[in-house]
Design a protein around this motif. Structure first.
Motif, PDB file in Angstrom:
ATOM      1  N   PHE A  97      -4.714 -12.894 -12.790  1.00 19.88           N
ATOM      2  CA  PHE A  97      -3.552 -12.107 -13.119  1.00 19.88           C
ATOM      3  C   PHE A  97      -2.306 -13.140 -12.318  1.00 19.88           C
ATOM      4  N   GLU A  98      -1.146 -13.259 -13.050  1.00 19.78           N
ATOM      5  CA  GLU A  98       0.046 -13.905 -12.495  1.00 19.78           C
ATOM      6  C   GLU A  98       1.061 -12.925 -12.089  1.00 19.78           C
ATOM      7  N   THR A  99       1.315 -12.332 -10.810  1.00 21.20           N
ATOM      8  CA  THR A  99       1.926 -11.038 -10.685  1.00 21.20           C
ATOM      9  C   THR A  99       2.924 -11.410  -9.357  1.00 21.20           C
ATOM     10  N   ALA A 100       3.900 -10.703  -9.197  1.00 15.40           N
ATOM     11  CA  ALA A 100       4.629 -10.447  -8.077  1.00 15.40           C
ATOM     12  C   ALA A 100       4.343  -9.343  -7.361  1.00 15.40           C
ATOM     13  N   THR A 101       3.772  -8.317  -8.150  1.00 14.64           N
ATOM     14  CA  THR A 101       3.505  -6.945  -7.408  1.00 14.64           C
ATOM     15  C   THR A 101       2.163  -6.348  -7.475  1.00 14.64           C
ATOM     16  N   VAL A 102       1.348  -6.446  -6.220  1.00 16.97           N
ATOM     17  CA  VAL A 102       0.085  -5.951  -6.336  1.00 16.97           C
ATOM     18  C   VAL A 102       0.033  -4.680  -5.293  1.00 16.97           C
ATOM     19  N   ILE A 103      -0.453  -3.660  -6.133  1.00 15.66           N
ATOM     20  CA  ILE A 103      -0.450  -2.306  -5.237  1.00 15.66           C
ATOM     21  C   ILE A 103      -2.052  -2.061  -4.991  1.00 15.66           C
ATOM     22  N   TRP A 104      -2.141  -2.064  -3.865  1.00 12.98           N
ATOM     23  CA  TRP A 104      -3.557  -1.805  -3.365  1.00 12.98           C
ATOM     24  C   TRP A 104      -4.140  -0.455  -3.209  1.00 12.98           C
ATOM     25  N   THR A 105      -4.727   0.057  -3.753  1.00 13.71           N
ATOM     26  CA  THR A 105      -5.145   1.543  -3.617  1.00 13.71           C
ATOM     27  C   THR A 105      -6.886   1.702  -3.884  1.00 13.71           C
ATOM     28  N   SER A 122       0.922  -1.278   0.157  1.00 12.55           N
ATOM     29  CA  SER A 122       0.025   0.044   0.059  1.00 12.55           C
ATOM     30  C   SER A 122       0.916   1.285   0.077  1.00 12.55           C
ATOM     31  N   MET A 123       0.468   2.473  -0.092  1.00 15.79           N
ATOM     32  CA  MET A 123       1.049   3.710  -0.402  1.00 15.79           C
ATOM     33  C   MET A 123       0.608   4.735   0.140  1.00 15.79           C
ATOM     34  N   LYS A 124       0.749   4.806   1.647  1.00 18.80           N
ATOM     35  CA  LYS A 124      -0.012   5.894   2.216  1.00 18.80           C
ATOM     36  C   LYS A 124       1.092   6.596   3.147  1.00 18.80           C
ATOM     37  N   THR A 125       2.424   6.159   3.066  1.00 20.78           N
ATOM     38  CA  THR A 125       3.400   6.964   3.941  1.00 20.78           C
ATOM     39  C   THR A 125       4.820   6.616   3.024  1.00 20.78           C
ATOM     40  N   ILE A 126       5.945   7.433   3.468  1.00 23.42           N
ATOM     41  CA  ILE A 126       6.767   7.411   2.863  1.00 23.42           C
ATOM     42  C   ILE A 126       7.821   6.290   2.934  1.00 23.42           C
ATOM     43  N   PRO A 127       7.745   5.390   3.878  1.00 20.87           N
ATOM     44  CA  PRO A 127       8.515   4.075   4.208  1.00 20.87           C
ATOM     45  C   PRO A 127       7.663   2.951   3.079  1.00 20.87           C
ATOM     46  N   GLN A 128       6.517   3.332   2.960  1.00 21.51           N
ATOM     47  CA  GLN A 128       5.862   2.313   2.075  1.00 21.51           C
ATOM     48  C   GLN A 128       6.192   2.842   0.645  1.00 21.51           C
ATOM     49  N   SER A 129       6.385   3.874   0.322  1.00 12.57           N
ATOM     50  CA  SER A 129       6.505   4.529  -1.016  1.00 12.57           C
ATOM     51  C   SER A 129       8.096   3.813  -1.583  1.00 12.57           C
ATOM     52  N   LEU A 130       8.758   4.192  -0.424  1.00 19.32           N
ATOM     53  CA  LEU A 130      10.282   3.544  -0.726  1.00 19.32           C
ATOM     54  C   LEU A 130      10.387   2.059  -0.973  1.00 19.32           C
ATOM     55  N   ASN A 131       9.626   1.345  -0.100  1.00 15.97           N
ATOM     56  CA  ASN A 131       9.412  -0.130  -0.407  1.00 15.97           C
ATOM     57  C   ASN A 131       9.079  -0.425  -1.733  1.00 15.97           C
ATOM     58  N   ILE A 132       7.920   0.288  -2.162  1.00 18.42           N
ATOM     59  CA  ILE A 132       7.408  -0.068  -3.594  1.00 18.42           C
ATOM     60  C   ILE A 132       8.577   0.336  -4.685  1.00 18.42           C
ATOM     61  N   ARG A 133       9.169   1.302  -4.326  1.00 21.41           N
ATOM     62  CA  ARG A 133      10.308   1.864  -5.412  1.00 21.41           C
ATOM     63  C   ARG A 133      11.186   0.397  -5.263  1.00 21.41           C
ATOM     64  N   SER A 134      11.733   0.250  -4.114  1.00 22.27           N
ATOM     65  CA  SER A 134      12.915  -0.987  -4.052  1.00 22.27           C
ATOM     66  C   SER A 134      12.083  -2.313  -4.812  1.00 22.27           C
ATOM     67  N   LEU A 135      10.830  -2.496  -4.348  1.00 20.98           N
ATOM     68  CA  LEU A 135      10.217  -3.972  -4.988  1.00 20.98           C
ATOM     69  C   LEU A 135      10.232  -3.792  -6.608  1.00 20.98           C
ATOM     70  N   ILE A 136       9.784  -2.634  -7.003  1.00 23.31           N
ATOM     71  CA  ILE A 136       9.676  -2.502  -8.622  1.00 23.31           C
ATOM     72  C   ILE A 136      11.245  -2.787  -9.102  1.00 23.31           C
ATOM     73  N   LEU A 137      12.301  -2.523  -8.429  1.00 21.50           N
ATOM     74  CA  LEU A 137      13.409  -2.549  -9.241  1.00 21.50           C
ATOM     75  C   LEU A 137      14.088  -3.974  -8.696  1.00 21.50           C
ATOM     76  N   GLU A 138      13.853  -4.404  -7.727  1.00 18.72           N
ATOM     77  CA  GLU A 138      14.207  -5.847  -7.416  1.00 18.72           C
ATOM     78  C   GLU A 138      13.447  -6.930  -8.408  1.00 18.72           C
ATOM     79  N   ASN A 139      12.197  -6.501  -8.664  1.00 21.82           N
ATOM     80  CA  ASN A 139      11.670  -7.534  -9.416  1.00 21.82           C
ATOM     81  C   ASN A 139      12.378  -7.566 -10.949  1.00 21.82           C
TER      82      ASN A 139
END
Lengths: 434, 434
Positions: A255-263, A127-144
């Motif tokens: 869907f087959e996916t490693a990344t779900v962002i829930w908004t 999820s993306m409500k805070t700065i740590p969560q946004s940074l986690n998403i950023r890292s996850l996208i690139l790690e994928n």
């Protein structure tokens, strides 16, 4: 909490978001003692979190130290803590770092992601409500992507570069657009050994249009912009589960996916201790009267996303966004001063300045109360309003500089993996020696 | 690792620091297949880490995505991984994500903090060699202050705002100066309910002068600058232990502190698998000849901090800093191309351009080979050189903008706690209700 005793009345504000800071500014040097509590030591400009998540901006550019805001306020205290409960009987707040009595309590805790009770989705999606969560998403996208280059298993590879965003409100739409631009301008160049055309950005929405709180004209324009950018928009589809690899829906679609962002949902970030009749069920908001006074209490107020002020025009309360929060915070600040002086308080009336969302470069939609427009001019309006709303001159300047650079160079350089690595158990790595 | 087979010779470079990127650039499109491995996906400009740690700059401003550097290089691959061992017999690198054969191996793993075997110091103190470590230090400094405002126990409070930096090389000196400036310009205003005059910045050094690799003139100037800023400089003191609260030394001097930043030693970030005779004991560097060829191996090279090239002028190898790394990387790149063409390689000769350190606003020391100077002009030189050395136009522009802003406003706005919270077990919180 080590707050000095004072002869003045004490106002305790829980939360330093738009609403909390807005009232804090109005209570500056007002013959009151004010204590502001937040679990972060900074204010977050949430509308730009999606740019932090996609590497367009640094976290520091959209955050501002709360202590700096209140630096010159007298008899004004900040404490970094998370509030566990309110004891309304004894007029005190119970927190991680101790208890604190209040004369007036202002609840401005905002909202949090709503998974509608599905624990498996909550565990496996971002999820993306805070700065740590946004940074986690950023890292996850690139790690994928880093993991995708390693595997020769096509199914794993495709799951790693398939992004599913659930919910097509402003956050989902803006994130989908930003990902589509990353795909085109950056990921294609950064990962030449991957077939980036296989990267999918799926935007899944249970309603029948994107941005369903905006005008139909804006919804249609936004959807067209998204589709032009390559986003796959799924309407009238409700996600039923996600196990970390497979999404199931209420239709045949999976869907087959490693990344779900829930908004797909928000709910009030409620606090224990209030009488149940002052809570709105399901959305977890706090019922307030037209003075933002919590129903059933004289000296407890709620403002912003957490507050539900029902009126003829807004039968379910105001929309959960920055404008009502800012306006309620400012008015309540003035009203508390009036209350102390035994003057009548002024009822809240929401001044709807409109809403907007950006989809990509030169692409935005704007709904003013009487006029709806989209495209390049809307995009300029969006940029100007957001730049202007950021706290602090330096943040404005740095964000502006980044935007100009990113625009000219079609780039986003903030692609640093600095958060803890999340290993994907389903990925088959090739360890063949070649 | 899923790297395609190729008819060309394969060069594997371990490490994307100054040395690794420097050779990578020289090997661009050179009829070689190149694989660059790093445990981060970005290059770190280490000389400015201390500004990230003290909130003056954002992490993204001093880092640069490695994939962006090599974006247009042909037959050039990056893999995000940590190398566990080298199998010199079978000419392969063994890593977390699988094995990889090499024709030529370039070890550019840099250096790491040296605790001289003291595990308790290692466990309880902070080091500052990477971006995550700098962000941890930033969070810790701010958390200490947030906790100090909560406690009424004077001893705990003082320990929380007492900072001890062990080692007075450039990192220790620059960090001490930056902390002293934070104390004056920011912490005093941010924490009006603390007696900031009790904050101590202790710089502890086992030698008899600070910056002992620089000229005596610069050492003396730097020490004066530090003392003027309020740093307490302890010379000829060796730290013997730190249990998380108390530092003991080889003298009667002890410190009660929650924060020890250890910059007292570096050692090579060695890799398993090389013959022991090619290693320099104690400092863990790899012994190389004048072509940076590892002693005992024809096709393995080491460059930068990890390489120890002994010569008459540098009997213990070159200093572990950016310049030798950049120069060795560039020359080895040219030499590998020569080697492939059966041309003779050129021996390395270090061009010492001098060294410098900054202590605070308008205060720096510069040693050029023939001329030493300090003060305002040195500070301008320091800024210009560091700005010019950053990779990327946007980083240069953003850093410049931050510096101008911080200079004019006496401010550092990056004071956000975004890393995991470290609870201090010894702190007694007051939970009195007032």
């Amino acid at each position: 909490m080590n707050i000095p005793q004072s002869d003045k009345k004490r106002v305790v504000i829980i939360g330093g978001g738009f609403a909390g800071l807005s009232i804090a500014k109005k209570l500056r040097n007002k013959n009151l003692q004010v204590v502001l509590l937040d679990k972060h030591n900074y204010h977050t400009f949430q509308p730009l979190l999606y740019q932090v998540a996609t590497g367009g901006l640094e976290a520091g550019s959209i955050a501002y130290p709360i202590r700096k805001v209140i630096q010159e306020y007298k008899d004004f205290y900040f404490r970094l803590t998370s509030v566990k409960e309110i004891d309304t009987q004894n007029q005190k707040v119970i927190s991680e770092i101790g208890d604190l009595n209040y004369d007036y309590l202002v609840i401005a805790t905002g909202s949090k992601t709503n998974y509608f009770g599905n624990k498996e989705i909550e565990r496996n999606s971002m999820s993306m409500k805070t700065i740590p969560q946004s940074l986690n998403i950023r890292s996850l996208i690139l790690e994928n992507f880093e993991q995708a280059v390693l595997t020769t298993n096509e199914a794993d590879k495709n799951a790693l570069i398939n992004f599913v965003l659930v919910g097509a409100g402003p956050t989902g739409v803006e994130l989908a657009g930003a990902l589509a631009e990353m795909k085109r301008a950056i990921l294609q160049k950064d990962y030449p050994d991957l077939d980036i055309s296989k990267m999918e950005i799926n935007l899944v929405q249970s309603g029948d249009r994107v941005l369903n709180t905006m005008s139909e004209k804006s919804s249609a324009a936004a959807e067209k912009f998204l589709v032009d950018l390559g986003v796959i928009v799924h309407k009238n589809v409700r996600v039923t589960n996600y196990d970390g690899r497979t999404i199931t829906t209420n239709s045949d679609l999976t869907f087959e996916t490693a990344t779900v962002i829930w908004t797909a949902g928000v709910q009030g970030a409620a606090i224990q201790g209030l009488d149940s009749k002052s809570l709105v069920e399901r959305v977890e908001r706090i019922r307030v009267n037209q003075y933002n006074q919590v129903v059933g209490y004289d000296n407890i107020f709620a403002i912003g996303d957490i507050a539900s002020m029902e009126s003829e025009k807004y039968p379910q309360g105001h929309p959960m966004m920055a404008q009502p929060a800012l306006q309620q915070g400012a008015l309540l600040g003035e009203n508390l001063v009036k209350l102390l002086a035994n003057k009548p308080m002024k009822p809240f009336e929401y001044n709807d300045k409109g809403s907007m969302a950006t989809i990509g470069r030169n692409l935005a939609v704007v709904d003013l109360p009487k006029y709806h427009f989209n495209g390049l001019f809307a995009w300029f309006v969006w940029m100007f309003v957001h730049l202007f709303s950021l706290i602090g001159f330096k943040n404005k300047a740095v964000v502006f500089l980044n935007w100009v650079y990113n625009y000219i160079r079609f780039d986003r350089e903030g692609r640093l993996i600095v958060r803890p690595f999340k290993k994907r158990s389903f990925v088959t790595f090739t360890s063949d020696e070649v």
